[in-house]
Design a protein around this motif. Structure first.
Motif, PDB file in Angstrom:
ATOM      1  N   VAL A   6       0.853  -1.187   0.000  1.00 48.00           N
ATOM      2  CA  VAL A   6       0.000   0.000   0.000  1.00 48.00           C
ATOM      3  C   VAL A   6       0.893   1.243   0.000  1.00 48.00           C
ATOM      4  N   ALA A   7       0.578   2.179  -0.897  1.00 45.12           N
ATOM      5  CA  ALA A   7       1.277   3.461  -0.952  1.00 45.12           C
ATOM      6  C   ALA A   7       0.255   4.573  -0.763  1.00 45.12           C
ATOM      7  N   PHE A   8       0.535   5.508   0.133  1.00 45.47           N
ATOM      8  CA  PHE A   8      -0.305   6.671   0.371  1.00 45.47           C
ATOM      9  C   PHE A   8       0.514   7.892   0.012  1.00 45.47           C
ATOM     10  N   ALA A   9      -0.039   8.749  -0.860  1.00 45.16           N
ATOM     11  CA  ALA A   9       0.703   9.914  -1.331  1.00 45.16           C
ATOM     12  C   ALA A   9      -0.247  11.064  -1.631  1.00 45.16           C
ATOM     13  N   THR A  10       0.346  12.224  -1.863  1.00 42.67           N
ATOM     14  CA  THR A  10      -0.381  13.392  -2.344  1.00 42.67           C
ATOM     15  C   THR A  10       0.206  13.781  -3.686  1.00 42.67           C
ATOM     16  N   LYS A  65      -4.877  26.354 -12.841  1.00 40.25           N
ATOM     17  CA  LYS A  65      -5.217  26.049 -11.446  1.00 40.25           C
ATOM     18  C   LYS A  65      -4.462  24.818 -10.953  1.00 40.25           C
ATOM     19  N   HIS A  66      -4.382  24.717  -9.640  1.00 42.75           N
ATOM     20  CA  HIS A  66      -3.543  23.723  -8.967  1.00 42.75           C
ATOM     21  C   HIS A  66      -4.377  22.816  -8.063  1.00 42.75           C
ATOM     22  N   THR A  67      -3.910  21.580  -7.890  1.00 42.05           N
ATOM     23  CA  THR A  67      -4.503  20.659  -6.918  1.00 42.05           C
ATOM     24  C   THR A  67      -3.414  19.983  -6.101  1.00 42.05           C
ATOM     25  N   ASP A  68      -3.782  19.684  -4.879  1.00 45.62           N
ATOM     26  CA  ASP A  68      -3.011  18.810  -3.993  1.00 45.62           C
ATOM     27  C   ASP A  68      -4.012  17.750  -3.570  1.00 45.62           C
ATOM     28  N   THR A  69      -3.910  16.573  -4.157  1.00 43.15           N
ATOM     29  CA  THR A  69      -4.940  15.551  -3.969  1.00 43.15           C
ATOM     30  C   THR A  69      -4.341  14.258  -3.438  1.00 43.15           C
ATOM     31  N   ASP A  70      -4.922  13.766  -2.337  1.00 39.09           N
ATOM     32  CA  ASP A  70      -4.456  12.528  -1.711  1.00 39.09           C
ATOM     33  C   ASP A  70      -4.975  11.310  -2.471  1.00 39.09           C
ATOM     34  N   TYR A  71      -4.195  10.255  -2.463  1.00 38.28           N
ATOM     35  CA  TYR A  71      -4.594   8.990  -3.087  1.00 38.28           C
ATOM     36  C   TYR A  71      -3.840   7.840  -2.453  1.00 38.28           C
ATOM     37  N   VAL A  72      -4.384   6.652  -2.649  1.00 40.34           N
ATOM     38  CA  VAL A  72      -3.772   5.426  -2.136  1.00 40.34           C
ATOM     39  C   VAL A  72      -3.747   4.403  -3.267  1.00 40.34           C
ATOM     40  N   TYR A  73      -2.644   3.710  -3.413  1.00 38.22           N
ATOM     41  CA  TYR A  73      -2.537   2.559  -4.301  1.00 38.22           C
ATOM     42  C   TYR A  73      -2.470   1.311  -3.426  1.00 38.22           C
TER      43      TYR A  73
END
Length: 139
Positions: A81-85, A102-110
């Motif tokens: 499992v990897a958790f990143a932004t 425009k910009h995003t900082d979005t969290d996700y998990v693999y």
């Protein structure tokens, strides 16, 4: 012989830097599947297609990069499992509309499930709606 953690790390870095399937294939079964409960990826069913989607995304978000927050192997369940932004701005041509700047900082998990020494399935957990709003891709 690489461990599943080493293989997952190599896949993650290659995918996140836009290596596409050509760069990622060595870490995956040829028919590796993909799942994500996000509308932006609703039609993506293979890991090959997802790695190409990421490569395309970085084409119109050239400053795209990630901050890795956690990386863990579950040997008993044979997954990593990897958790990143993800951080990026829509400044390049392409994507769902002309560049918004425009910009995003979005969290996700693999969650990368292994069959032997290679990834056989990956699930991405991601709130695409928030990222889409932040990037100005809503009507």
């Amino acid at each position: 012989m690489a461990s599943i953690t080493q293989t997952a790390q190599a896949f993650f870095e290659t995918c996140e830097f836009g290596g596409g399937w050509q760069g990622c294939a060595a870490y995956c079964h040829p028919d590796a599947s993909f799942a994500c409960q996000a509308d932006a990826l609703g039609d993506v069913r293979t890991l090959q297609a997802y790695t190409e989607w990421m490569k395309g995304l970085l084409g119109f978000m050239p400053d795209g990069r990630y901050t890795l927050k956690s990386f863990a192997a579950d040997e008993a369940r044979h997954n990593v499992v990897a958790f990143a932004t993800f951080h990026g701005s829509h400044t390049g041509e392409g994507g769902p509309m002309p560049p918004t700047g425009k910009h995003t900082d979005t969290d996700y998990v693999y969650v990368m499930d292994f069959g032997g020494e290679k990834i056989r399935h990956m699930t991405k957990i991601w709130n695409d709606g928030r990222a889409i709003r932040e990037l100005g891709w809503t009507g």
